[in-house]
Design a protein around this motif. Structure first.
Motif, short mmCIF file in Angstrom:
data_model
loop_
_atom_site.label_atom_id
_atom_site.label_comp_id
_atom_site.label_asym_id
_atom_site.label_seq_id
_atom_site.Cartn_x
_atom_site.Cartn_y
_atom_site.Cartn_z
N TRP A 22 -7.37 -0.56 -6.59
CA TRP A 22 -7.02 -1.49 -5.50
C TRP A 22 -7.68 -0.99 -4.23
N PRO B 261 8.46 -5.32 -3.47
CA PRO B 261 8.51 -3.93 -2.99
C PRO B 261 9.68 -3.69 -2.03
N GLU C 85 -7.54 0.06 1.27
CA GLU C 85 -7.11 1.07 2.27
C GLU C 85 -8.24 1.43 3.22
N ASP D 105 6.80 7.43 2.09
CA ASP D 105 5.97 6.24 1.99
C ASP D 105 6.65 5.15 1.16
N PHE D 106 7.29 5.58 0.08
CA PHE D 106 7.92 4.63 -0.84
C PHE D 106 9.03 3.84 -0.16
N ARG E 237 -3.67 1.02 -9.37
CA ARG E 237 -3.53 1.41 -7.97
C ARG E 237 -4.81 2.03 -7.42
N ARG F 137 0.82 -1.22 0.00
CA ARG F 137 0.00 0.00 0.00
C ARG F 137 0.86 1.27 0.00
N ASP F 138 1.81 1.33 0.93
CA ASP F 138 2.63 2.53 1.03
C ASP F 138 3.60 2.66 -0.13
N PHE F 139 4.18 1.52 -0.54
CA PHE F 139 5.17 1.52 -1.60
C PHE F 139 4.58 2.01 -2.93
N ARG G 164 1.67 3.88 -3.28
CA ARG G 164 0.73 5.00 -3.18
C ARG G 164 0.95 6.03 -4.29
N ARG H 94 9.43 3.43 3.26
CA ARG H 94 9.16 3.01 4.63
C ARG H 94 9.61 1.57 4.91
N ILE H 95 9.28 0.65 4.02
CA ILE H 95 9.61 -0.74 4.26
C ILE H 95 11.11 -1.02 4.24
#
Lengths: 301, 301
Positions: free
Chosen positions: B298, B205, B301, B235-236, B295, A234-236, A238, B238-239
């Motif tokens: 999807w 991701p 959220e 956001d991109f 996106r 979701r975040d990747f 957005r 974060r992971i």
């Protein structure tokens, strides 16, 4: 390479900073600037220029602009013209403005790339290039259009100016004051550095997220994949939902810087793939650790 | 390919679903399952197994487990053993458990990959493989360790089981009931499909975000770049802050599926790069539109 200007905006005792402001393209970016300047008491009249009459009528109804104007009227009347159209349309509007431009009008833009914008502005404005101070407010939102305008959009955000040698210091200062009045901090850098840096931290994430999202969507089992995607996905992804037209313009406009960055990203992907193929857990962990530490040390959340 | 089981969990009138549960690796994943089962009244005693005595003591102090046990004790006493260790350590713990395992004990795991886990389980358990029902709860959080355990972690989340042919239907049903009691929905698929799908929507991701983050961090002007990165970057990437050890194991364990996906992602990047080089705005916009639509459609959220 960068120079931050931090003095506070001088509030003019004898009237607003900008008696007449023209905003070309009254959407999120231009509309928010108009609202912020109005709230700060730093603008007299706001003229709205654009090709979409319905959008301009909405902007007027929302109080973003006082009146609709043609490019010719804006060029003749405005003290400052803020160009907040997509990058791809900038050359055409500058060419329309040029023949009617007063010699004391200051123009600035809000384009996401700067090297190509400066080239286009030079071609369109000729010996008037000194009146154009290139800028880029780093702010945005998922929404767009006049209804998305927000007087607080630029508060504590960064605006990058990339002045050209022909800009008089007073012209650059005027644009700096405009953005400061909107609540932003203003820094200056050269256009090439801007495009390299923004290509890296803004455009490249979008390129990667969009390419990835398209790949998932085209898989034979796309529905199954998407049904099992979680919060990381979701975040990747957005940003991949952003405007295709706007990003097309940005990618084309900044293609040289982007391709240099993409080559570098591919290089790291190659290294990671090689470590996986070799079963080299230590090398893989080292790269992941470097990424994790850099992300954890990034303090902007 | 998938089969969702949606009947509600039968609450045993004569005692909890799992009289004795052993959790190997009492961190976020295992600790949360123990808490959820306890809250649902579906577990009698919870034994904690692990290599880190301090972590086990913390788990006991937090009420995640009732007692600390050795692998041998857990194998002899537990009705269900939940293996929530990193994927890379699974073979070793299964080999420790095997000689002491009761014939009616059901084992399951929470590993992020399944093909290699099943191979390792076959090698370690031999003719006892039917007692092992491979599973993967799709849940996680930025935090880890016993203190991150949360009874609500699995509520409305998905757990994927990838049963092997040797699993008795009752064994699979038992694990299904365990996760349902935690509030999750349970689906079944084969291990290869699991690894392909999760490789795509979870591991890829992370691979892309980490490679990108490492590239930015290694740039000569990394500090300038990071100072101008905004919410899209946030956001991109974060992971990319996730555990390097955990992701190293996942990438190595799922390297075959990941490399297939990476080849496909590279293919889309090649197309986008070619469109940029050719100045082909229409092709670029078409790809961006496809990504944006996928996106936007999807709905999670």
């Amino acid at each position: 390479m960068t120079r931050e200007t931090s003095a506070s905006v001088a509030q003019g005792a004898d009237g607003p900073l900008i008696p007449v402001l023209a905003v070309v393209g009254v959407g999120l970016i231009g509309g928010s600037a108009a609202l912020a300047l109005r709230r700060a008491g730093q603008v007299g009249q706001v003229l709205g220029v654009g090709r979409n009459a319905q959008s301009l009528a909405q902007a007027q109804a929302l109080g973003l602009i006082d009146a609709v104007a043609t490019p010719e009227q804006a060029a003749a009347q405005a003290d400052v013209i803020l160009l907040s159209t997509p990058v791809g349309g900038l050359a055409a509007i500058l060419a329309q403005l040029r023949p009617h431009l007063r010699s004391d009008t200051v123009l600035t833009d809000a384009g996401s790339t700067k090297v190509e914008v400066v080239q286009a502005a030079r071609a369109a404005l000729g010996d008037r290039i000194g009146q154009f101070v290139p800028g880029h407010p780093i702010a945005g939102a998922e929404r767009s259009g006049p209804s998305a305008a927000d007087a607080g959009l630029y508060r504590d955000r960064t605006v990058i100016l990339t002045p050209v040698p022909e800009n008089a210091p007073a012209a650059t200062a005027h644009v700096r004051d405009l953005w400061r009045a909107c609540g932003a901090r203003v820094i200056e850098m050269d256009a090439e550095s801007h495009d390299r840096v923004l290509g890296s931290v803004s455009h490249m994430p979008h390129l990667l997220a969009a390419a990835y999202m398209a790949q998932v969507a085209n898989a034979d089992d796309a529905a199954l994949r998407l049904s099992l995607a979680g919060s990381g996905f979701r975040d990747f992804t957005r940003i991949a939902a952003g405007s295709p037209e706007m990003w097309r313009d940005i990618f084309l406009s900044n293609r040289d810087a982007l391709r240099t960055e993409l080559t570098a990203v591919r290089g790291v992907l190659d290294q990671m793939e090689r470590a996986m193929a070799d079963g080299d857990g230590a090398a893989l962990e080292e790269m992941l650790l470097q990424a994790a530490q850099a992300r954890r040390n990034w303090r902007k959340e």
